[in-house]
Design an enzyme around this catalytic site. Structure first.
Site, PDB file in Angstrom:
ATOM      1  N   LEU A 181      -5.776  14.576  18.840  1.00 17.28           N
ATOM      2  CA  LEU A 181      -6.318  13.245  18.588  1.00 17.28           C
ATOM      3  C   LEU A 181      -7.734  13.188  19.133  1.00 17.28           C
ATOM      4  CD1 LEU A 181      -3.217  11.095  19.577  1.00 17.28           C
ATOM      5  CD2 LEU A 181      -3.856  11.948  17.318  1.00 17.28           C
ATOM      6  N   GLU A 182      -8.565  12.416  18.460  1.00 17.96           N
ATOM      7  CA  GLU A 182      -9.977  12.305  18.821  1.00 17.96           C
ATOM      8  C   GLU A 182     -10.370  10.843  18.829  1.00 17.96           C
ATOM      9  OE1 GLU A 182     -14.273  13.477  16.719  1.00 17.96           O
ATOM     10  OE2 GLU A 182     -12.394  14.207  15.868  1.00 17.96           O
ATOM     11  N   LEU A 183     -11.078  10.437  19.875  1.00 19.07           N
ATOM     12  CA  LEU A 183     -11.718   9.122  19.918  1.00 19.07           C
ATOM     13  C   LEU A 183     -13.209   9.380  19.795  1.00 19.07           C
ATOM     14  CD1 LEU A 183      -9.829   7.456  22.909  1.00 19.07           C
ATOM     15  CD2 LEU A 183      -9.373   7.199  20.459  1.00 19.07           C
TER      16      LEU A 183
END
Length: 104
Positions: A97-99
């Protein structure tokens, strides 16, 4: 904060509803949606990016407060809105997951 709401759908499906973003439908074990993806994603095989409205440092602090380890970042990346700064972490199934923050 992502503020994802988990919504139960029909056919054993669930979705993550995110404010001001698209709903993400997931086909977990036992789901029988129609139509179905040709090769359903197995746990840990996803790579998803979400826009983070705060700064990258705030994303790191938020993840830490939630007990989530940062795998990489903050690092410069290109996303849907241009160049931003990303922080990477894993969900409990191992999906990446990437923010991404577009704030400097």
């Amino acid at each position: 904060m992502l503020e994802a709401e988990i919504v139960e759908l029909d056919h054993g499906r669930y979705a993550y509803r995110l404010p001001d973003q698209r709903q993400l439908n997931v086909h977990g074990p036992g789901a029988v949606p129609h139509p179905r993806a040709a090769d359903p994603v197995r746990p840990g095989n996803s790579d998803l990016c979400f826009v983070w409205e705060g700064t990258p440092d705030e994303a790191v602090a938020h993840l830490g407060a939630c007990g989530v380890a940062v795998e990489l970042g903050p690092v410069t990346r290109t996303g849907g809105q241009g160049v931003g700064t990303s922080v990477y972490f894993r969900d409990p199934d191992g999906s990446l997951l990437e923010l991404i923050s577009y704030q400097e």
